[in-house]
Motif scaffolding. Sequence first.
Motif, mmCIF file in Angstrom:
data_model
loop_
_atom_site.group_PDB
_atom_site.id
_atom_site.type_symbol
_atom_site.label_atom_id
_atom_site.label_comp_id
_atom_site.label_asym_id
_atom_site.label_seq_id
_atom_site.Cartn_x
_atom_site.Cartn_y
_atom_site.Cartn_z
ATOM 1 N N GLY A 115 0.817 -1.217 0.000
ATOM 2 C CA GLY A 115 0.000 0.000 0.000
ATOM 3 C C GLY A 115 0.844 1.257 0.000
ATOM 4 N N VAL A 116 1.913 1.238 0.762
ATOM 5 C CA VAL A 116 2.819 2.383 0.781
ATOM 6 C C VAL A 116 3.573 2.473 -0.544
ATOM 7 C CG1 VAL A 116 4.819 3.421 1.928
ATOM 8 C CG2 VAL A 116 3.014 2.345 3.293
ATOM 9 N N ARG A 117 3.992 1.316 -1.068
ATOM 10 C CA ARG A 117 4.696 1.299 -2.353
ATOM 11 C C ARG A 117 3.865 1.958 -3.448
ATOM 12 N NH1 ARG A 117 9.605 1.264 -3.788
ATOM 13 N NH2 ARG A 117 8.663 3.307 -4.027
ATOM 14 N N VAL A 118 2.588 1.633 -3.493
ATOM 15 C CA VAL A 118 1.708 2.203 -4.513
ATOM 16 C C VAL A 118 1.566 3.713 -4.322
ATOM 17 C CG1 VAL A 118 -0.676 2.274 -5.323
ATOM 18 C CG2 VAL A 118 0.447 0.075 -4.955
ATOM 19 N N ALA A 119 1.541 4.147 -3.075
ATOM 20 C CA ALA A 119 1.332 5.567 -2.774
ATOM 21 C C ALA A 119 2.537 6.423 -3.137
ATOM 22 C CB ALA A 119 1.003 5.740 -1.292
ATOM 23 N N VAL A 120 3.736 5.816 -3.100
ATOM 24 C CA VAL A 120 4.955 6.587 -3.390
ATOM 25 C C VAL A 120 5.827 5.801 -4.381
ATOM 26 C CG1 VAL A 120 4.978 7.974 -1.298
ATOM 27 C CG2 VAL A 120 5.976 5.702 -1.233
ATOM 28 N N PRO A 121 5.370 5.657 -5.607
ATOM 29 C CA PRO A 121 6.055 4.776 -6.561
ATOM 30 C C PRO A 121 7.480 5.205 -6.907
ATOM 31 C CG PRO A 121 4.369 6.087 -7.655
ATOM 32 C CD PRO A 121 4.165 6.273 -6.194
ATOM 33 N N ALA A 122 7.769 6.501 -6.792
ATOM 34 C CA ALA A 122 9.090 6.978 -7.188
ATOM 35 C C ALA A 122 10.058 7.094 -6.018
ATOM 36 C CB ALA A 122 8.963 8.332 -7.879
ATOM 37 N N ALA A 123 9.571 6.929 -4.800
ATOM 38 C CA ALA A 123 10.427 7.075 -3.616
ATOM 39 C C ALA A 123 11.199 5.789 -3.344
ATOM 40 C CB ALA A 123 9.586 7.436 -2.400
ATOM 41 N N VAL A 124 12.351 5.927 -2.713
ATOM 42 C CA VAL A 124 13.068 4.767 -2.174
ATOM 43 C C VAL A 124 12.311 4.322 -0.924
ATOM 44 C CG1 VAL A 124 15.203 3.984 -1.079
ATOM 45 C CG2 VAL A 124 15.293 5.489 -3.082
ATOM 46 N N LEU A 125 11.907 3.045 -0.898
ATOM 47 C CA LEU A 125 11.101 2.535 0.210
ATOM 48 C C LEU A 125 11.924 1.589 1.068
ATOM 49 C CD1 LEU A 125 8.438 2.267 1.721
ATOM 50 C CD2 LEU A 125 7.774 0.487 0.083
ATOM 51 N N LYS A 126 12.131 1.987 2.326
ATOM 52 C CA LYS A 126 12.842 1.156 3.288
ATOM 53 C C LYS A 126 11.823 0.623 4.287
ATOM 54 C CE LYS A 126 16.655 4.496 3.280
ATOM 55 N NZ LYS A 126 16.043 5.775 3.685
ATOM 56 N N VAL A 127 11.899 -0.660 4.583
ATOM 57 C CA VAL A 127 10.919 -1.319 5.446
ATOM 58 C C VAL A 127 11.577 -1.706 6.767
ATOM 59 C CG1 VAL A 127 9.410 -3.311 5.693
ATOM 60 C CG2 VAL A 127 9.551 -2.120 3.507
ATOM 61 N N ILE A 128 11.108 -1.096 7.839
ATOM 62 C CA ILE A 128 11.657 -1.337 9.181
ATOM 63 C C ILE A 128 10.974 -2.565 9.770
ATOM 64 C CG2 ILE A 128 12.070 -0.366 11.465
ATOM 65 C CD1 ILE A 128 11.676 2.429 10.216
ATOM 66 N N VAL A 129 11.763 -3.596 10.057
ATOM 67 C CA VAL A 129 11.200 -4.885 10.461
ATOM 68 C C VAL A 129 11.335 -5.173 11.957
ATOM 69 C CG1 VAL A 129 11.623 -5.839 8.166
ATOM 70 C CG2 VAL A 129 13.335 -6.183 9.968
ATOM 71 N N GLU A 130 12.014 -4.315 12.716
ATOM 72 C CA GLU A 130 12.307 -4.558 14.137
ATOM 73 C C GLU A 130 12.925 -5.954 14.309
ATOM 74 O OE1 GLU A 130 12.673 -2.308 16.077
ATOM 75 O OE2 GLU A 130 10.986 -0.946 16.303
ATOM 76 N N SER A 131 14.113 -6.081 13.748
ATOM 77 C CA SER A 131 14.782 -7.385 13.715
ATOM 78 C C SER A 131 15.002 -7.986 15.093
ATOM 79 C CB SER A 131 16.124 -7.256 12.981
ATOM 80 O OG SER A 131 16.935 -6.244 13.560
ATOM 81 N N ALA A 132 15.308 -7.169 16.090
ATOM 82 C CA ALA A 132 15.566 -7.704 17.430
ATOM 83 C C ALA A 132 14.326 -8.377 18.004
ATOM 84 C CB ALA A 132 16.044 -6.590 18.361
ATOM 85 N N VAL A 133 13.163 -7.799 17.725
ATOM 86 C CA VAL A 133 11.911 -8.383 18.219
ATOM 87 C C VAL A 133 11.625 -9.699 17.503
ATOM 88 C CG1 VAL A 133 9.459 -7.985 18.612
ATOM 89 C CG2 VAL A 133 11.038 -6.051 18.574
ATOM 90 N N LEU A 134 11.746 -9.690 16.191
ATOM 91 C CA LEU A 134 11.445 -10.896 15.422
ATOM 92 C C LEU A 134 12.344 -12.052 15.825
ATOM 93 C CD1 LEU A 134 10.899 -9.410 11.841
ATOM 94 C CD2 LEU A 134 9.164 -9.963 13.564
ATOM 95 N N VAL A 135 13.641 -11.786 15.965
ATOM 96 C CA VAL A 135 14.580 -12.861 16.303
ATOM 97 C C VAL A 135 14.358 -13.349 17.728
ATOM 98 C CG1 VAL A 135 17.011 -13.402 16.670
ATOM 99 C CG2 VAL A 135 16.311 -12.173 14.613
ATOM 100 N N SER A 136 14.163 -12.420 18.669
ATOM 101 C CA SER A 136 14.014 -12.836 20.072
ATOM 102 C C SER A 136 12.708 -13.569 20.321
ATOM 103 C CB SER A 136 14.114 -11.617 21.003
ATOM 104 O OG SER A 136 13.047 -10.717 20.776
#
Length: 224
Positions: A115-136
Motif C-alpha cells: 500500500g505504501v509502495r503504490v502511494a509513493v512509486p518513485a520514492a526509495v522505500l525502506k521497510v523497518i522490520v524490528e529485527s531484534a523483536v522478530l529474532v528474540s
Amino acid sequence: MPSQPTRAQVAALVDHTLLRPEATAADVVALVAEAADLGVYAVCVSPSMVPIAAQAGATRIAAVVGFPSGKHLSAVKAHEAALAVASGASEIDMVIDVGAALADDLDAVRADIAGVRVAVPAAVLKVIVESAVLVSRAGDQKLAQVCRAAEDAGADFVKTSTGFHPAGGASVRAVALMAATVGGRLGVKASGGIRTAAEAVAMLEAGATRLGLSGTRAVLDGLR
C-alpha cells in the motif's frame, strides 16, 4: 566496502537521523547544516519536519512512516508517505506491523508494505522490520520471512530497527541474515544503537549498505 573504510566512505552511506519527539524546527535546521558539514547521504526526520528540512536546504530527505509502533492503519501509512513525498522527501522508512508478522500473517505484512509502495512509486522505500523483536520472539527464520515479504511487496531496502523498541536495535547477526536473505537485490539499512566507528564498520562488513545514525559525528570521528 573495505574492512577499513575511510570517514568519507562511511559518511556517504549515512542517514543522519533526528526522530526524538521533542525535536524542534531549530533542531532540524541544525541537523541539515551538520549533514552538509559531515558529507552524509541523507537526513532522516519525522514527517512533520520534512518541509523544514527541505526549506533548510537538505539535498536528500528520508521520512519515517507508521513510526514507531507500526500499528497505524495501512491507509494512514500510505497517506502519510504520500504527504511526506509531496513535502520534499525522496525516501520513506516505514514500520511494519510487527504483531502481524509474529502472528504469521505475512499476507497482511505484504499488503501493508504494498500500500505504501503504490502511494509513493518513485520514492526509495525502506521497510523497518524490528529485527531484534522478530529474532528474540520467533527466531531467525521469522526475520528472513519478513524480509522476503518486503521484497515481494516492492521494497527497496529492509531496515533493522526504529531504535525505539525496548528489544534493541541493529545487530551484526541480524544484518548478516537480512543481507543473505535479500541477496543484494535490496539494500540493508542498519539502524538503532550504532554509536561507535567499530560498530558501524561491523555492520557494513556484515552486509549493511546504509546506516541510520543519530550520533553521526561521533561515529565518523572514529574513522580515518
